[in-house]
Design a protein around this motif. Structure first.
Motif, PDB file in Angstrom:
ATOM      1  N   TYR A  12      -6.178  -0.959  -6.333  1.00 27.74           N
ATOM      2  CA  TYR A  12      -5.645   0.375  -6.640  1.00 27.74           C
ATOM      3  C   TYR A  12      -6.104   0.803  -8.026  1.00 27.74           C
ATOM      4  O   TYR A  12      -6.473  -0.027  -8.859  1.00 27.74           O
TER       5      TYR A  12
ATOM      6  N   ALA B 289       0.829  -1.207   0.000  1.00 31.53           N
ATOM      7  CA  ALA B 289       0.000   0.000   0.000  1.00 31.53           C
ATOM      8  C   ALA B 289       0.862   1.255   0.000  1.00 31.53           C
ATOM      9  O   ALA B 289       0.615   2.200  -0.763  1.00 31.53           O
TER      10      ALA B 289
ATOM     11  N   ARG C 293      -5.624   4.216  -3.686  1.00 33.20           N
ATOM     12  CA  ARG C 293      -6.104   3.007  -3.022  1.00 33.20           C
ATOM     13  C   ARG C 293      -7.627   3.017  -3.046  1.00 33.20           C
ATOM     14  O   ARG C 293      -8.254   3.974  -2.586  1.00 33.20           O
TER      15      ARG C 293
END
Length: 306
Positions: free
Chosen positions: A189, A138, A148
């Motif tokens: 994403y 992340a 995200r």
């Protein structure tokens, strides 16, 4: 660091010698380092990414792969057989040091930066992970400019976690060092939109949203998925092969216009490409290991027909 990077590139080049791409139906599989392929790929040419990358950087190096194939373990956990069935090996993510995790952040940030221009604006990335490694991915993805968009929960019970303290099983018989994993996180994403709205982006690029399960039901972030069936593991002998039923759901969701190109930069035995062929869309994969590449060439046709 620069010297190490040059040495690493040289090692990868020797590990993935040049061969003509394998093609089957709408699928193309390259024997290549994904970073090399991404540097040369056409910008805005990929609609979505569905992939399961390595998370130790070490577990798929030639030395560790050789240990896995010889049944010696190394960074791989090789569970004993149970009721006559040999259980699948799992990488030991808990052996990663702080240096290993720092290297992972650098690797994924570099990879994400190379992927960004190749993916269409609004294109989604589904990336498999685990609860220990997902924060690293992340951080890297967002540092590279990706948005995200949540996380897909694959409900599957694995052999990770739940063990008693090593060397003290009887003394601490009611203690687990970690919880037993019952789910697998897939990070979601998106490359930022180029247009002012999702609708405008869909009209121009064909991506930007996720295909609904039906007009009444949106795509859900929890998917029940058992372990990869034995018949699929027989065709795609890779330690982290994912079920076709699960991958086909992700691919379908990633292409809201029901058309496009799906990329798997860490193809393994190319189960993603087999799923793309079954769904009826184009797929591109890269795999650095010649033996897995050869297995993938054999696996794609029968897997796609299941």
């Amino acid at each position: 660091m620069a010297t190490q990077r040059v040495e690493e590139q040289a090692r990868l080049a020797s590990f993935a010698p040049a061969r003509a791409p394998f093609r089957y139906g709408n699928q193309t599989l390259h024997l290549a380092d994904c970073r090399t392929w991404l540097r040369e790929a056409v910008h805005d040419s990929v609609h979505a990414v569905v992939t399961d990358p390595p998370y130790g950087l070490h577990e798929y190096q030639p030395r560790e792969v050789a240990k896995l194939r010889n049944g010696r373990g190394g960074v791989w956990r090789l569970p004993p057989s149970f009721d006559g069935a040999q259980r699948m090996p799992l990488p030991r993510f808990t052996v990663n040091t702080s240096t290993d995790r720092a290297e992972l952040r650098v690797f994924f940030k570099e990879w994400a930066e190379l992927l960004m221009p190749v993916l269409r604006p609004g294109g989604h990335v589904f990336i498999a992970s685990n609860s220990l490694m997902s924060p690293i991915v992340a951080t890297a993805m967002e540092s590279a400019g990706f948005e995200r968009r949540g996380e897909i929960v694959r409900l599957v019970r694995t052999l990770r976690g739940g063990d008693r303290p090593k060397g003290a099983h009887e003394e601490f018989s009611e203690v687990s060092t970690m919880p037993r994993s019952c789910w697998e996180p897939w990070g979601l994403y998106r490359r930022p939109l180029s247009e002012s709205t999702v609708a405008a982006n869909l009209r121009r690029w064909g991506v930007g949203g996720l295909r609904r399960l039906s007009e009444q039901t949106p795509f859900l972030d929890v998917i029940e998925s058992g372990k990869t069936p034995a018949r699929e593991r027989e065709l795609a002998s890779h330690p982290t092969a994912k079920p076709q039923a699960f991958l086909r759901q992700l691919i379908r969701a990633s292409l809201p216009a029901d058309d496009g190109v799906v990329l798997d930069p860490f193809a393994g035995c190319a189960t993603t490409l087999a799923a793309a062929e079954a769904v009826g869309v184009s797929g591109i994969g890269t795999e650095i290991d010649p033996q897995y590449w050869e297995l993938a060439c054999d696996a794609i046709p029968p897997l796609s027909r299941l």
